[in-house]
Design a protein around this motif. Structure first.
Motif, PDB file in Angstrom:
ATOM      1  N   SER A 162     -19.233  -4.056 -13.399  1.00 22.72           N
ATOM      2  CA  SER A 162     -19.068  -2.673 -13.829  1.00 22.72           C
ATOM      3  C   SER A 162     -17.600  -2.406 -14.101  1.00 22.72           C
ATOM      4  N   PRO A 163     -17.290  -1.389 -14.936  1.00 20.50           N
ATOM      5  CA  PRO A 163     -15.883  -1.118 -15.242  1.00 20.50           C
ATOM      6  C   PRO A 163     -15.046  -0.852 -14.003  1.00 20.50           C
ATOM      7  N   SER A 164     -15.591  -0.092 -13.048  1.00 26.05           N
ATOM      8  CA  SER A 164     -14.813   0.195 -11.849  1.00 26.05           C
ATOM      9  C   SER A 164     -14.562  -1.072 -11.035  1.00 26.05           C
ATOM     10  N   SER A 165     -15.589  -1.952 -10.984  1.00 27.26           N
ATOM     11  CA  SER A 165     -15.404  -3.213 -10.261  1.00 27.26           C
ATOM     12  C   SER A 165     -14.385  -4.097 -10.959  1.00 27.26           C
ATOM     13  N   ARG A 166     -14.468  -4.127 -12.281  1.00 27.81           N
ATOM     14  CA  ARG A 166     -13.496  -4.914 -13.039  1.00 27.81           C
ATOM     15  C   ARG A 166     -12.076  -4.403 -12.799  1.00 27.81           C
ATOM     16  N   TRP A 167     -11.902  -3.076 -12.786  1.00 27.33           N
ATOM     17  CA  TRP A 167     -10.579  -2.505 -12.599  1.00 27.33           C
ATOM     18  C   TRP A 167     -10.032  -2.811 -11.211  1.00 27.33           C
ATOM     19  N   GLU A 168     -10.849  -2.661 -10.170  1.00 33.95           N
ATOM     20  CA  GLU A 168     -10.390  -2.962  -8.820  1.00 33.95           C
ATOM     21  C   GLU A 168     -10.041  -4.431  -8.670  1.00 33.95           C
ATOM     22  N   ARG A 169     -10.852  -5.279  -9.290  1.00 35.30           N
ATOM     23  CA  ARG A 169     -10.567  -6.711  -9.217  1.00 35.30           C
ATOM     24  C   ARG A 169      -9.279  -7.037  -9.986  1.00 35.30           C
ATOM     25  N   ALA A 170      -9.078  -6.396 -11.140  1.00 34.22           N
ATOM     26  CA  ALA A 170      -7.863  -6.633 -11.912  1.00 34.22           C
ATOM     27  C   ALA A 170      -6.631  -6.171 -11.147  1.00 34.22           C
ATOM     28  N   LYS A 171      -6.747  -5.034 -10.444  1.00 30.95           N
ATOM     29  CA  LYS A 171      -5.602  -4.555  -9.674  1.00 30.95           C
ATOM     30  C   LYS A 171      -5.243  -5.512  -8.554  1.00 30.95           C
ATOM     31  N   SER A 172      -6.222  -6.053  -7.913  1.00 33.73           N
ATOM     32  CA  SER A 172      -5.961  -6.922  -6.772  1.00 33.73           C
ATOM     33  C   SER A 172      -5.480  -8.306  -7.191  1.00 33.73           C
ATOM     34  N   GLU A 173      -5.970  -8.809  -8.333  1.00 32.11           N
ATOM     35  CA  GLU A 173      -5.640 -10.180  -8.731  1.00 32.11           C
ATOM     36  C   GLU A 173      -4.532 -10.246  -9.777  1.00 32.11           C
ATOM     37  N   VAL A 174      -4.637  -9.428 -10.805  1.00 31.73           N
ATOM     38  CA  VAL A 174      -3.719  -9.535 -11.939  1.00 31.73           C
ATOM     39  C   VAL A 174      -2.481  -8.681 -11.731  1.00 31.73           C
ATOM     40  N   LEU A 175      -2.658  -7.398 -11.480  1.00 26.92           N
ATOM     41  CA  LEU A 175      -1.523  -6.487 -11.417  1.00 26.92           C
ATOM     42  C   LEU A 175      -0.626  -6.772 -10.228  1.00 26.92           C
ATOM     43  N   THR A 176      -1.243  -7.105  -9.091  1.00 27.20           N
ATOM     44  CA  THR A 176      -0.434  -7.417  -7.906  1.00 27.20           C
ATOM     45  C   THR A 176       0.410  -8.658  -8.138  1.00 27.20           C
ATOM     46  N   ALA A 177      -0.177  -9.672  -8.780  1.00 27.22           N
ATOM     47  CA  ALA A 177       0.562 -10.907  -9.065  1.00 27.22           C
ATOM     48  C   ALA A 177       1.721 -10.661 -10.032  1.00 27.22           C
ATOM     49  N   ARG A 178       1.571  -9.715 -10.923  1.00 25.05           N
ATOM     50  CA  ARG A 178       2.613  -9.411 -11.904  1.00 25.05           C
ATOM     51  C   ARG A 178       3.614  -8.382 -11.394  1.00 25.05           C
ATOM     52  N   GLY A 179       3.401  -7.843 -10.206  1.00 19.94           N
ATOM     53  CA  GLY A 179       4.307  -6.855  -9.657  1.00 19.94           C
ATOM     54  C   GLY A 179       4.245  -5.519 -10.354  1.00 19.94           C
ATOM     55  N   GLU A 180       3.085  -5.148 -10.886  1.00 20.50           N
ATOM     56  CA  GLU A 180       2.940  -3.893 -11.620  1.00 20.50           C
ATOM     57  C   GLU A 180       2.273  -2.840 -10.742  1.00 20.50           C
ATOM     58  N   GLU A 181       2.593  -1.597 -11.027  1.00 19.40           N
ATOM     59  CA  GLU A 181       2.046  -0.481 -10.278  1.00 19.40           C
ATOM     60  C   GLU A 181       1.235   0.418 -11.199  1.00 19.40           C
ATOM     61  N   THR A 182       0.311   1.165 -10.602  1.00 15.16           N
ATOM     62  CA  THR A 182      -0.539   2.059 -11.378  1.00 15.16           C
ATOM     63  C   THR A 182      -0.251   3.507 -10.997  1.00 15.16           C
ATOM     64  N   ILE A 183      -0.537   4.401 -11.943  1.00 17.44           N
ATOM     65  CA  ILE A 183      -0.423   5.832 -11.716  1.00 17.44           C
ATOM     66  C   ILE A 183      -1.747   6.469 -12.124  1.00 17.44           C
ATOM     67  N   SER A 184      -2.094   7.569 -11.512  1.00 20.15           N
ATOM     68  CA  SER A 184      -3.346   8.262 -11.816  1.00 20.15           C
ATOM     69  C   SER A 184      -3.056   9.718 -12.137  1.00 20.15           C
ATOM     70  N   ARG A 185      -3.959  10.287 -12.930  1.00 22.56           N
ATOM     71  CA  ARG A 185      -3.785  11.674 -13.350  1.00 22.56           C
ATOM     72  C   ARG A 185      -5.147  12.338 -13.465  1.00 22.56           C
ATOM     73  N   ASP A 186      -5.303  13.464 -12.793  1.00 21.91           N
ATOM     74  CA  ASP A 186      -6.539  14.234 -12.896  1.00 21.91           C
ATOM     75  C   ASP A 186      -6.489  15.117 -14.133  1.00 21.91           C
ATOM     76  N   MET A 187      -7.552  15.012 -14.948  1.00 24.41           N
ATOM     77  CA  MET A 187      -7.610  15.763 -16.195  1.00 24.41           C
ATOM     78  C   MET A 187      -8.853  16.662 -16.180  1.00 24.41           C
ATOM     79  N   THR A 188      -9.074  17.399 -17.257  1.00 26.89           N
ATOM     80  CA  THR A 188     -10.158  18.384 -17.302  1.00 26.89           C
ATOM     81  C   THR A 188     -11.518  17.733 -17.151  1.00 26.89           C
TER      82      THR A 188
END
Length: 609
Positions: A162-188
């Motif tokens: 699922s997209p949410s599972s893919r995103w969580e897995r990408a954050k843990s495996e890909v983004l962490t390894a690359r030293g990248e951070e994420t930001i979130s924003r609540d919209m309408t």
């Protein structure tokens, strides 16, 4: 793709455009829309196959939105290729999660909030799509993934989740390894979670992209080491280390060759020479050297962020006593002083001679006046009795002149013999222009040519007009050879002169600096590598890597004080000994001549008597 900030996202295509798989080769971006940021929306189970049919350049502004029918979340991706022939790279970019609606909205709006907005699509259509999509994904889609070479950590396995599972897995495996951070924003209508930073700067893996580099030897900034076969070279030194670091971080390959004509890059008869010409004429993709950033060059190539600071100084040969064996005892007085002495000495001889015509005093001959004046100037007295005021006054003036000349001459002579001859009395380019025995030069095709040509300073314009292109040295090595052999003044970068010839105590670098400028690598116009390389160069500067490489490759300069106070050698004092020998020989010849003449006179007198 051309990136324009603050432009709205435009939806390039929808999954309804391609109802069957595989779709025909698409023309997604029209010519009038290339200046916009695009979002490509497609089913997650068909994403890899469809992307393989398109080319996404390194600087594209496309965001891929992957959805799965029946799910509300949408995963966002960045895709790029260094060249059309190289494999595509996928990077997770973000996740869109819609807000849950009330039961009343759910009943009237069916499943619009969780699907794509259609009850049919979330019903039978969804099953059909899911069945065919899964079948294709496990068959042809998987083959397409291996053929295009997409990232394994974001390939078929992630597409089945699922997209949410893919995103969580990408954050843990890909983004962490690359030293990248994420930001979130609540919209309408939902919540957007994205990777922080410029998407272009995340594309560090060039997947073996091959760069052709042109370079020029300029130790310690650029040290070239010949490689076997083909005239290629390896690059080291300060800037060579910068290039190697870029290559390691971004995963590209390179082939470096010295520039074809040995020049830096100048515009001659409408054509570019040197490394700039290699890039313009498609012989190279990047110039790895400390190229000065100038207005004229900026119209032909793009410069990266400045790597080093450059300024220019003049270098001359340091004069020594060996260079003035015959002039060591005459250089203490300038030419004007010698001219005054040559005019004043006959005048004083004539004045002393005329003062002897007073009646109370015996008249002296011109030879006696000459002997008295020259002896007095050399610090010797005379046995001629001076009884009148005019003759005494003239002789007093001669003695005063002797004290002045001898004091100055002795002081300068002693310091000159002990410390060596002084540097030429020049401090600026204008001084070199006025000096009759010196010639100013710089490397042909260097940025100094443009500086002199475009300067509003009259002195610089005179240098430019008097410097024929053919008379300028073609290389630094040729110029330095002329400095050591002739009365030649060479203007070049301080870093080159200090680090390559600062150890040579035969040379002297003058203190005044000219043309401060910034130096950088150059790439072809519009190269997509500029944002990525600039970001990495900025990191090198902020982390101190450049300073460490400068300390590592900069040599320790020697102490040349021994040249300024070296012992007096025989060659230095040979001139007075030779003059003394010549004087002794001349006196002996005169003595023999006088004795011969007197004997003849005596014999003739005896015959007549």
């Amino acid at each position: 793709m051309v990136r324009v900030p603050n432009m709205p996202l435009s939806y390039a295509c929808h999954h309804d455009v391609w109802p069957t798989y595989p779709p025909p080769t698409p023309t997604v971006f029209s010519a009038q829309s290339t200046h916009m940021r695009w979002m490509v929306i497609m089913p997650a189970n068909r994403m890899l196959g469809w992307l393989a049919l398109m080319y996404f350049p390194l600087n594209n502004e496309v965001t891929v939105a992957a959805y799965r029918t029946g799910e509300g979340t949408i995963s966002l991706w960045q895709v790029y290729q260094a060249t059309p022939e190289l494999k595509q790279r996928l990077l997770p970019s973000g996740l869109w999660t819609p807000r849950l609606r009330s039961r009343k909205d759910s009943e009237t709006g069916s499943m619009k909030d969780l699907g794509t907005g259609s009850t049919k699509e979330s019903g039978t259509g969804s099953m059909k799509d899911s069945e065919t999509g899964l079948k294709k994904d496990s068959g042809t889609g998987s083959m397409k993934d291996s053929e295009t070479g997409l990232m394994k950590d974001s390939g078929t396995g992630l597409m089945k989740d699922s997209p949410s599972s893919r995103w969580e897995r990408a954050k843990s495996e890909v983004l962490t390894a690359r030293g990248e951070e994420t930001i979130s924003r609540d919209m309408t209508h939902g919540r957007l979670e994205m990777v922080e930073g410029d998407p272009l700067l995340r594309r560090r893996d060039l997947t073996g992209f091959h760069l052709r580099c042109t370079t020029l030897s300029a130790p310690p900034r650029m040290i070239l080491e010949p490689l076997p076969g083909g005239g290629t070279v390896g690059v080291k030194g300060i800037l060579g280390s910068v290039f190697q670091h870029l290559q390691e971080v971004t995963n590209f390959t390179s082939t470096c060759r010295p520039t074809r004509d040995g020049q830096w890059g100048g515009l001659k008869d409408g054509r570019w020479t040197g490394m700039v010409g290699d890039i313009v004429n498609d012989f190279a993709d990047i110039a790895v050297a400390s190229l000065d950033v100038t207005f004229q060059r900026g119209g032909a190539v793009d410069f990266l962020l400045p790597v080093v600071h450059t300024e220019y100084k003049m270098v001359v040969k340091r004069p020594t006593n060996d260079d003035r064996v015959w002039a060591a005892y005459t250089e203490e007085f300038e030419g004007e002083v010698w001219q005054v002495l040559f005019v004043l000495t006959p005048t004083l001889i004539l004045a002393l001679y005329l003062s002897s015509f007073v009646a109370v005093e015996e008249r002296m001959s011109l030879s006696e006046a000459f002997t008295a004046v020259t002896g007095a100037l050399c610090g010797q007295s005379t046995d001629i009795e001076l009884k009148t005021a005019p003759s005494r006054l003239v002789f007093l003036v001669i003695l005063q002149l002797q004290v002045l000349l001898q004091s100055y001459y002795t002081c300068v002579l002693v310091s000159s013999l002990a410390l060596g001859p002084p540097l030429p009395t020049i401090a600026s380019v204008a001084d070199v222009q006025r000096h009759p025995g010196l010639e100013l030069g710089f490397v042909r095709g260097s940025s100094i040519t443009e500086y002199f040509k475009n300067s509003a300073d009259p002195a610089y314009q005179r240098v430019w007009q008097s410097s024929a292109d053919e008379s300028l040295p073609a290389s630094r090595q040729e110029a330095m050879a002329r400095v050591l052999q002739d009365s030649y003044v060479f203007l070049d970068a301080v870093s080159y002169l200090r680090d390559n010839h600062g150890q040579d105590c035969r040379l002297a670098i003058l203190p005044l600096a000219y043309f401060p400028s910034l130096s950088a690598f150059a790439v072809r116009k519009g190269s997509p590598l500029v944002p990525l390389f600039n970001h990495l160069i900025l990191q090198m500067r902020s982390t101190g890597l450049l300073s460490r490489w400068e300390r590592r490759f900069s040599p320790v300069l020697p102490d040349c004080s021994h040249v300024e106070s070296e012992a007096i050698r025989l060659a230095t004092v040979a001139t007075p000994f030779l003059m003394l020998g010549v004087a002794m020989l001349s006196s002996l010849l005169c003595l023999l001549g006088e004795r011969t003449i007197r004997r003849r006179w005596a014999s003739e007198g005896m015959r007549k008597g």
